[in-house]
Design an enzyme around this catalytic site. Structure first.
Site, short mmCIF file in Angstrom:
data_model
loop_
_atom_site.label_atom_id
_atom_site.label_comp_id
_atom_site.label_asym_id
_atom_site.label_seq_id
_atom_site.Cartn_x
_atom_site.Cartn_y
_atom_site.Cartn_z
N ASP A 79 -2.67 0.69 17.06
CA ASP A 79 -3.74 1.58 17.48
C ASP A 79 -3.01 2.89 17.74
O ASP A 79 -2.32 3.03 18.77
CB ASP A 79 -4.43 1.09 18.76
CG ASP A 79 -5.61 1.99 19.12
OD1 ASP A 79 -5.48 3.22 18.93
OD2 ASP A 79 -6.64 1.48 19.58
N HIS A 80 -3.09 3.81 16.82
CA HIS A 80 -2.18 4.96 16.89
C HIS A 80 -2.39 5.81 18.15
O HIS A 80 -1.51 6.56 18.53
CB HIS A 80 -2.23 5.81 15.61
CG HIS A 80 -3.48 6.61 15.47
ND1 HIS A 80 -4.67 6.07 15.08
CD2 HIS A 80 -3.72 7.92 15.67
CE1 HIS A 80 -5.58 7.01 15.06
NE2 HIS A 80 -5.05 8.15 15.41
N GLY B 47 0.85 -1.19 0.00
CA GLY B 47 0.00 0.00 0.00
C GLY B 47 0.88 1.24 0.00
O GLY B 47 0.52 2.28 0.54
N GLY B 48 2.05 1.12 -0.63
CA GLY B 48 3.05 2.19 -0.63
C GLY B 48 2.64 3.44 -1.37
O GLY B 48 3.28 4.49 -1.23
N HIS C 176 -9.75 2.69 20.04
CA HIS C 176 -9.16 3.80 20.80
C HIS C 176 -9.79 3.97 22.19
O HIS C 176 -9.09 4.08 23.19
CB HIS C 176 -9.30 5.12 20.04
CG HIS C 176 -8.90 5.02 18.60
ND1 HIS C 176 -7.77 4.34 18.19
CD2 HIS C 176 -9.45 5.52 17.46
CE1 HIS C 176 -7.66 4.43 16.88
NE2 HIS C 176 -8.67 5.12 16.42
#
Ligand code: NAP
Length: 487
Positions: free
Chosen positions: A178-179, A13-14, A241
């Site tokens: 999970d950013h 997915g670059g 989140h």
């Protein structure tokens, strides 16, 4: 400067949005900070037929470096290579392996490989299988796979996805992003809780009255409409989140600050989430959709959204973690789109004094607020004496607002998470069991909504959600501390 790491990144997915907006700038920051130096290379792969030169230009544009850094940026981008590749085509993996081996030798990487799956999860299984069968995983270095959200859309599909990856990569090598776990202020939760005896002693159901978590967005669905229609706020924000924040707030004290001990306690907290019956879901969870107001379109008028869509763009709920320290403490959560402000904030409200010697003057509640964004700050509401004659109480704040040279600059979450993954530290990534317990909790709500005719509330764009979300707290004698205004 960071410890220099050797790694070959292969980004599936670059050419995508995530790679350009988050991954390349974060890798560049790691390069500037010395985590990456000479011994690294990046292969970007996707179907479109880009050349290495074009890819390197995309990368330098993406990192948007200032002039003074232009040389750095060009040097950094020279480590980037592009491989046109359809993930369903076995032949392409052979070409990819040859390129990977060549770059490994050229940059003396020692076989360390980081596979970043920045594309639709439906491809994860086939990519994992081919990485193994076509021997793109190495034997002499490490092989870590980083996967993006969403990790499934319910427990059953998440299990399937996990099995598809787990057949080829052991749990210790799977880094689920999970950013929120890479955000400075989210990481501060453990520092505050377990670094201060003051809070450690009070962090339980004897002293905490209620907890409130708000993740509000001012934007609507924007270009993610297709995905959002099939997900909704519960799957998009609560399962990951919000429940991760709940786990950090309610987990027991780990034996040490280590991946193993922290994840064990987080898993236990998520396992202790009280499961609701459908009637309890109706009583404790509210779903709603935004409607046109303040010059903004309603959700059903957005492009690519069905005119009779029942997808929720807002969720509010009351949940409980039934462990020794937190049973009985209501945890109110809410998240939504097109709310009055973008803000992520946690309020921990402590119980008031059992006796008030200042009566009839009222005593304000002590509230610890952790503001995650847009600005990172922690403040504690306390009662103090008003300066002057007499004895009048007033509310005041103790503030922590970290800055450097007067500015608040935090590393981007992805940058911190990349550095952790390079170091092999999965503390800030979600373990499969965390994902599994979160989905089980969320599935009970989703199923109740799907099987019963529970209300889908409405709220005007620019508000803080439906009235029902305020009533949810009012019923318990509480109110949201964050009212949608800048604090
Ligand atoms: P995107 O812009 O649509 O990118 C998808 C990528 O996959 C493109 O590079 C596309 O390139 C490639 N691709 C699609 N089919 C392929 C195939 N058969 N073989 C090889 N490559 C293929 O999506 P994105 O926004 O970057 O998101 C990627 C993942 O991250 C998704 O799972 C998303 O949910 C997640 N995520 C994204 C964000 C964000 O901010 N964007 C945030 C959180 C999570 P070609 O068309 O050239 O093949």
């Amino acid at each position: 400067m960071g410890t220099e790491q050797r790694a070959l990144f292969i980004i599936f997915g670059g050419t995508g949005d995530l790679a350009k907006r988050k991954l390349y700038p974060s890798l560049f920051n790691l390069y500037r900070k010395g985590f990456l130096n000479e011994n690294f290379a990046v292969i970007g792969t996707a179907r479109r037929p880009w050349t290495d030169e074009y890819f390197q230009k995309v990368v330098t544009d993406a990192i948007n470096s200032e002039d003074a850094l232009a040389e750095d940026a060009t040097q950094f981008a020279s480590h980037f290579y592009y491989q046109s590749h359809n993930v369903n085509d076995t032949e392409h993996y052979i070409t990819l392996r040859n390129l990977a081996d060549k770059l490994d030798r050229k940059y003396e990487i020692g076989g360390n490989r980081m596979f970043y799956l920045a594309m639709s999860p439906r491809f994860f299984g086939t990519i994992a299988e081919h990485l193994k069968s076509q021997k793109i995983v190495t034997t002499e270095g490490y092989n870590r796979v980083i996967v993006e959200k969403p990790f499934g859309r319910d427990f059953a599909s998440a299990t399937e996805l996990n099995d598809a990856i787990g057949r080829y990569f052991p749990e210790k090598d799977v880094f689920r992003i999970d950013h929120y776990l890479g955000k400075e202020m989210v990481q501060n939760i453990l520092a505050v809780r377990f670094g201060n005896n003051l809070f450690r002693a009070l962090w339980n159901n004897r002293y905490i009255d209620n907890i409130q978590i708000t993740l509000s967005e001012a934007l609507g669905v924007e270009e993610r409409a297709g995905y959002y229609e099939t997900a909704g706020a519960l799957r998009d924000m609560v399962q990951n989140h919000i429940l991760q924040i709940v786990a950090l707030l309610t987990m027991n004290m780990p034996a040490s600050y280590s991946e193993e001990d922290i994840r064990r306690e987080k898993i236990y907290a998520l396992k202790s989430l009280k499961k609701y019956t459908p009637a309890q879901v109706q009583a404790n969870f509210i779903r709603a959709q935004y409607t046109a107001a303040n010059g903004q379109r309603g959700y059903r008028e957005e492009e690519k959204i069905a005119s009779d869509s029942a997808t929720e763009t807002f969720v509010a709920g009351k949940l409980f973690v039934d462990n020794e320290n937190f049973s009985g403490v209501p945890i109110y959560v809410r998240t939504g789109k097109r709310l009055s402000q973008k803000r992520s904030r946690i309020d921990i409200a402590f119980k008031t004094m059992p006796t008030n010697i200042f009566a009839p003057q009222p005593l304000g509640q002590n509230v610890l607020t952790i503001n995650i964004e847009p600005e990172g700050k922690i403040f504690l509401q306390i009662n103090v004496k008003q300066v002057g004659q007499g004895f009048t109480l007033k509310k005041s704040h103790l503030d922590f607002f970290p800055t450097s040279n007067g500015k608040q600059v935090f590393p981007e979450a992805y940058e911190k998470l990349f550095a952790d993954a390079l170091a092999g530290d999965a503390t800030n990534f979600t373990h499969w069991e965390e994902v599994a317990y979160s989905w089980k909790f969320v599935d009970a709500i989703r199923t109740a909504w799907d099987q019963h005719d529970y209300a889908l509330e409405e709220y005007p764009c620019g508000s803080m959600g439906p009235v029902a979300a305020d009533k949810l707290l009012a019923r318990d004698g509480h109110k949201w501390f964050y009212t949608g205004q800048e604090h």
